[in-house]
Design a protein around this motif. Structure first.
Motif, short mmCIF file in Angstrom:
data_model
loop_
_atom_site.label_atom_id
_atom_site.label_comp_id
_atom_site.label_asym_id
_atom_site.label_seq_id
_atom_site.Cartn_x
_atom_site.Cartn_y
_atom_site.Cartn_z
N VAL A 24 12.05 -36.20 16.02
CA VAL A 24 11.77 -35.85 14.72
C VAL A 24 12.29 -34.89 14.37
N VAL B 31 4.33 -37.08 21.25
CA VAL B 31 5.10 -37.40 19.65
C VAL B 31 5.13 -38.80 19.93
N ALA C 113 6.71 -39.85 10.66
CA ALA C 113 6.55 -38.48 10.26
C ALA C 113 6.13 -38.59 8.53
N ILE D 201 3.46 -35.29 12.33
CA ILE D 201 3.79 -36.32 13.07
C ILE D 201 2.35 -36.30 14.09
N GLN E 298 6.64 -40.90 18.22
CA GLN E 298 8.72 -41.09 18.32
C GLN E 298 9.07 -40.70 19.43
#
Length: 245
Positions: free
Chosen positions: A28, A172, A241, A102, A174
């Motif tokens: 991100v 995270v 995000a 995030i 992502q």
């Protein structure tokens, strides 16, 4: 806003170059082109804008984990880092307000009986996390019954998980989704277990760190209000995000 004064600037970047730690463990924030090694992402855009405003060249120093960037700024090797706000890091690092938010999420194997985040913190479960990451620090405080296992960094979490370490992977969202594409038989648990507020950090060991933080905080506020950060996220095709309030 007022330009940064010479004394604060000298404290902020004593070598005459703004040395910026970039965490490549979080897609991100930044990514590196495999062929050219060129860095890109929202943190690169913000750092370049800061360098332009203070009329200093910017040197990007990539790291594989957020924890390593924090070590770099504590050791005096860096002038600025982009990291998640966390009270443990806050002992040594002064933060601006968050620029983006995030999510931290859990991933399990498709055969797992776990269906909800609330089922993870149970005796017998083993959660693998990236050592020194924001979610490692958070889960270290919050997990009461499950066991935490630590991978070398965030990029190693899913690989270690597929080698048989733990029965839950944390990270995270992502990053987990990207890594999961390399394997079959994985699924995300719905929702999130934490919101991660990403900010600029400077070393509290530096003279005038309060004024530096105030200046950077004003910059971040402007970049959020002007649409700079939202446009950067869109330009780099970042999903999941949002610009922090």
């Amino acid at each position: 806003m007022k330009p940064i004064d010479p004394a604060t600037l000298k404290s902020f970047a004593p070598n005459g170059t703004l040395r910026v730690g970039i965490n490549l463990g979080n897609p991100v924030l930044a990514s590196e082109d495999a062929a050219t090694k060129k860095l890109s992402g929202v943190t690169i855009d913000i750092a370049n804008e800061i360098g332009k405003r203070i009329s200093l060249p910017v040197q990007f120093i990539p790291y594989k984990s957020a924890g390593a960037t924090v070590d770099g700024i504590k050791n005096g090797d860096l002038d600025l880092v982009f990291v998640a706000i966390d009270p443990v890091r806050g002992v040594d690092v002064s933060y601006t307000p968050a620029y983006i938010q995030i999510e931290g999420a859990y991933m399990v194997k498709s055969s797992s009986a776990l269906k909800r985040n609330e089922e993870v913190d149970v005796a017998g479960n083993e959660i693998i996390v990236g050592k020194g990451s924001a979610y490692d620090l958070f889960l270290t405080r919050e997990i009461k019954n499950a066991t935490l296992l630590r991978a070398a960094n965030s990029q190693s979490v899913v690989d270690d998980f597929m080698l048989g370490k733990g029965n839950v992977a944390a990270g995270v969202k992502q990053q987990l989704e990207i890594d999961a594409k390399r394997y079959e038989g994985l699924r995300m648990l719905p929702g999130r277990f934490m919101v991660i507020n990403q900010a600029i950090g400077v070393a509290k060991a530096r003279p005038d760190f309060e004024r530096t933080t105030l200046y950077l905080s004003e910059v971040i506020t402007q970049l959020k209000q002007s649409g700079f950060i939202a446009n950067s996220l869109q330009r780099h095709h970042i999903q999941g995000a949002k610009v922090a309030d």
